[in-house]
Write a protein that holds these residues in place. Sequence first.
Motif, mmCIF file in Angstrom:
data_model
loop_
_atom_site.group_PDB
_atom_site.id
_atom_site.type_symbol
_atom_site.label_atom_id
_atom_site.label_comp_id
_atom_site.label_asym_id
_atom_site.label_seq_id
_atom_site.Cartn_x
_atom_site.Cartn_y
_atom_site.Cartn_z
ATOM 1 N N VAL A 175 0.843 -1.189 0.000
ATOM 2 C CA VAL A 175 0.000 0.000 0.000
ATOM 3 C C VAL A 175 0.881 1.242 0.000
ATOM 4 C CG1 VAL A 175 -1.766 1.245 1.317
ATOM 5 C CG2 VAL A 175 -1.717 -1.266 1.361
ATOM 6 N N ASP A 176 0.518 2.226 -0.782
ATOM 7 C CA ASP A 176 1.224 3.525 -0.708
ATOM 8 C C ASP A 176 0.803 4.219 0.576
ATOM 9 O OD1 ASP A 176 2.885 3.809 -2.991
ATOM 10 O OD2 ASP A 176 1.030 3.913 -4.207
ATOM 11 N N THR A 177 1.730 4.616 1.360
ATOM 12 C CA THR A 177 1.415 5.254 2.650
ATOM 13 C C THR A 177 2.225 6.529 2.797
ATOM 14 O OG1 THR A 177 3.104 3.878 3.667
ATOM 15 C CG2 THR A 177 0.830 3.102 3.857
ATOM 16 N N PRO A 178 1.913 7.532 1.952
ATOM 17 C CA PRO A 178 2.665 8.787 2.071
ATOM 18 C C PRO A 178 2.283 9.516 3.363
ATOM 19 C CG PRO A 178 0.842 9.035 0.544
ATOM 20 C CD PRO A 178 0.821 7.607 0.984
ATOM 21 N N TYR A 181 10.641 2.191 6.679
ATOM 22 C CA TYR A 181 9.819 1.227 5.930
ATOM 23 C C TYR A 181 10.432 -0.178 5.981
ATOM 24 C CZ TYR A 181 7.733 5.534 4.400
ATOM 25 O OH TYR A 181 7.132 6.745 4.407
ATOM 26 N N GLN A 196 10.267 -0.394 0.818
ATOM 27 C CA GLN A 196 10.334 0.575 -0.286
ATOM 28 C C GLN A 196 9.906 1.911 0.300
ATOM 29 O OE1 GLN A 196 8.034 -0.746 -3.790
ATOM 30 N NE2 GLN A 196 7.853 -2.713 -2.703
ATOM 31 N N GLY A 255 7.965 5.031 1.212
ATOM 32 C CA GLY A 255 6.568 5.428 1.081
ATOM 33 C C GLY A 255 5.594 4.274 0.967
ATOM 34 N N LYS A 256 6.044 3.074 1.249
ATOM 35 C CA LYS A 256 5.110 1.939 1.100
ATOM 36 C C LYS A 256 5.123 1.018 2.325
ATOM 37 C CE LYS A 256 5.720 1.654 -3.937
ATOM 38 N NZ LYS A 256 4.451 2.280 -4.366
ATOM 39 N N HIS A 257 3.929 0.590 2.729
ATOM 40 C CA HIS A 257 3.796 -0.454 3.732
ATOM 41 C C HIS A 257 3.116 -1.660 3.106
ATOM 42 C CE1 HIS A 257 4.744 2.759 6.610
ATOM 43 N NE2 HIS A 257 5.060 1.771 7.459
#
Lengths: 590, 590
Positions: free
Chosen positions: A257-260, A350, A384, A386-388
Amino acid sequence: MVLKMSTLFVRTLREDPADAEVTSHRLLVRAGYVRRVAPGIFTLLPMGLRVLRNVERVIRDEMDAIGGQELTFPALLPREPYEATGRWTEYGANLFRLKDRRGGDYLLGPTHEEMFTLAVKDFYSSYKDLPLTLYQIQTKYRDEARPRAGILRGREFLMKDSYSFDVDDDGLREAYQRHRSAYVKIFDRLGLDYVVCSAMSGAMGGSASEEFLAVCDIGEDTFVRCTNGDYAANVEAVTTPQIAALPLEGLPAARVVDTPDTPTIETLVDLFNQREDLRRDDRAWGAGDTLKNVMLMLTLPDGKREPLAVGVPGDREVDLRRLEAQVAPAEVAPMSEAEFQQHPALVKGYIGPGVLGEKGSSGIRYLVDPRVVDGTSWITGADQPGKHVMNLVAGRDFTPDGTVEAVRIQDGDLCPVDGGTLELARGIEIGHIFQLGRKYAKALGLTVLDQNGKAVTVTMGSYGIGVSRAIAVIAEQTADERGLCWPRELSPADVHVVAAGKTEEIKAGAAQLADALAATGLEVLLDDRKDVSPGVKFNDSELLGVPTIVVVGKRLADGMVEIRDRKTGEKEEIPVEGAAERIAAVIRAA
Amino acid sequence: MVLKMSTLFVRTLREDPADAEVTSHRLLVRAGYVRRVAPGIFTLLPMGLRVLRNVERVIRDEMDAIGGQELTFPALLPREPYEATGRWTEYGANLFRLKDRRGGDYLLGPTHEEMFTLAVKDFYSSYKDLPLTLYQIQTKYRDEARPRAGILRGREFLMKDSYSFDVDDDGLREAYQRHRSAYVKIFDRLGLDYVVCSAMSGAMGGSASEEFLAVCDIGEDTFVRCTNGDYAANVEAVTTPQIAALPLEGLPAARVVDTPDTPTIETLVDLFNQREDLRRDDRAWGAGDTLKNVMLMLTLPDGKREPLAVGVPGDREVDLRRLEAQVAPAEVAPMSEAEFQQHPALVKGYIGPGVLGEKGSSGIRYLVDPRVVDGTSWITGADQPGKHVMNLVAGRDFTPDGTVEAVRIQDGDLCPVDGGTLELARGIEIGHIFQLGRKYAKALGLTVLDQNGKAVTVTMGSYGIGVSRAIAVIAEQTADERGLCWPRELSPADVHVVAAGKTEEIKAGAAQLADALAATGLEVLLDDRKDVSPGVKFNDSELLGVPTIVVVGKRLADGMVEIRDRKTGEKEEIPVEGAAERIAAVIRAA
């Protein structure tokens, strides 16, 4: 015996000593039991010495009862045996070291495992000589960084240390249990409120150990106990109740998931709760659903350093001291920025299980909290920026290298014995029992021949009681706002007779009653001071803390004296006629 | 209580330890009472600790009986108080010094005058608080140059030290006498053969002092005693009986004589006896008719050096240690050749009183032996090469600056009390009592207000007993060729029961008798060892030294056991029926 306050070497102070932080220190100084000579170094004045003798007597009784034999080693010891076991160095700045006139290295003994081991080696050679328990009550020295609280943590202090010697593990376990029972009796007789805590054995080595902690708000040790009363342990030694693995079947697949803009666990969880496609129906996501991976560095005894990753639920913190107890003798520190840079697989903020562990691309050892059992799903770093990743399942999507007890214990954690609720409390270590095993015997070559004529290394236990500390702890636990309040077995006297008045009749009456009480075998403290008002004498009697106080005052003219119970404050008038016998009977019955 | 040798932590050795020079050391090690840890540093094993406790009990009894109050000071002490009295430096290499983790200077207490003085200063402020006697039985440290003889002269050792505090000299004298009587009782109860010696107080300062010396050939102290038994003194403290001055009238005039080739006093005297004109009618000239002037240098505490001439009869030697005790704290050494050259008035080999003393041309201070009274005539140097002077009369022809006790004491010297004969003997210091006076109180500011409200400096006494040393001395004095031989009051047990045989009847009989003896309140040592022959057990019982030995052996079949007196070797058979009560009665009567 009658101790007369007119000549007794004691002075009470109205003011608290400037350097006294805790109740026992304050009161023991104010009541004239101890005096400071240097930081952590105290004189035991006559009243203090009387209490000490009583404590010693209780300890000797119970040590003798389990077959302990008393001897006395010196306090000034040569370096060599402590060099052989490595403790000359290990003790670091805590050890007082000195040189003699010929330049030989000596130390002031902090504990005597080495000397006892050598003494037994000197005398014994056969399994027939064992089991053996030796003990001493002897002065020890530790150059504490922060000597504090009077005799509670001194640099020169009295300890009872005993050691058991057995030919096999069963013998050691029996010796350990005998000591454990003796310690329970001793601390019960001393009137202490204490718990027996499972403990990590730490620097002493060995396999099993328990601490006797006096429950006390000013204690330096934190421990946990089950509210059901069936469990107590050092924070380091608490274990998490075992959780059964969950089935892997039917769990949703892992999803990146993108998690900004989620710098904290709270913001991350918020994002998952706010996004329609990530939300759960049954309940909101919480910090406990995330898996936090903490990067650390271990320093091994040989000086080598190696990285370690610890995975814990996001609602828990890593307790470095607790973790250190698990990985001893290695030391633990957070991974530095420079060390971090050496592992390109780690994406700061991350980090996920994907790059950790034996099979992960970083190769960094990965231990997880026992709550991370197979079949549990987690939101964690996706390695990565910005990603979880969510729905990452232990045992399916990742395999840690093992578990570790490293989270900070909290009130409300579960008891490993009955699943009850744990609470945190503070305590002072008054006793410690260890199954040392063969560490010292091996280092110093203590073997005996077994039944087959084969040399076997002896296995040892080590058992300590802080004798001078016990006095302070008892004072701390029993004192009230008016002063000390000794348990009967330890009191410097059985009864405190106060001559409350200046007339000759009162003086003579008090002296006669004191003599009559002494004639019954009691130890009597008589306040026969001239030029001291009854009020001051009453205050002093409460400060000094003898459990039974007898006031001989104006009512003596009517043939009456007053008995006061120091602890409860109850007062009773009784006829002076026959008073001694009546008081003696009450005291003996108590 | 029954101590069983099968489990007791004791081992007897057949061979003497290699480093043991004296009997007590040899036997205490061989019998398993003590073990060496480092030079002058010993462990007290269970049997040794039992003896120690008995010695301590006797000392406490008698100290309490004179109103002594017990407390305990630390052994690890800060530098400052010892700096204030100068002893931080004065003790030189004998003091164990160390630093704590903050770099603070500490010492291991060699004696505690400073600490006691400060404790009293802390508590007391009025003459009404005095007199006071405080004591402790506590571990002390001295870094002896030659630790020797086991616990006889250790570097870590136990002392009873007590201190008296009085407002005036009369009080001090009374306190001193009370201690003296208590010490006599203590040493009598300990069964010691000792003398009370007048002593110089030396480095301790103060005005009066006596030593309790155990009479012992291996002692390091030489003392003299009158064969009439009314006087004993340290060699340093012996005084010469006062001799009355003789009339000056009618004595022949001084006459200078050429005395070539008389390098020694013998050759000088020979010359006077051989020359007709110099010969005496009544008796031959002897070395005692000559006056020998010995040139010395004093080193004062401030480092300054000054010359001293000492005149003694030619048949006597100067005892530098004795002289040093008189001129303390100055130190004494022979005058070097270079120093000699600085005094042109001195003619080597021919120095006479003419150039000595305040009025002599050298100006060198001149002290003479007390035998050189006014009216005595001497042959002595004429201050010219090759010349002596005869008939030189003290008080007529020369006037010394004073007298000094400096000659080496000899067997046959006269007793200062009754004019009887003195003999030299050797002893070991086991006790020392001092009238310290105001030295420590002054240095540390211990004053109290007197009856007029004026601050007066307290006067002190200091009183010591070597507790661990006493054990060695008693062992030394009482041992015989077979082993230790304890006085009853100190013995580690009251009775030693030997099971002399392997049958079950003998083992059971010995155990039953031991239990029966214990039931009467006696402390029983039971030799219940298996696989040890009766002969070895008998030898061990003599080595261990319990005063009463009971042998349970073959004659038990006839209902008989044997009692042996360890000291006399007397044996008696008694019926086992009622033996415990009978033995207990005998022991209690002893």
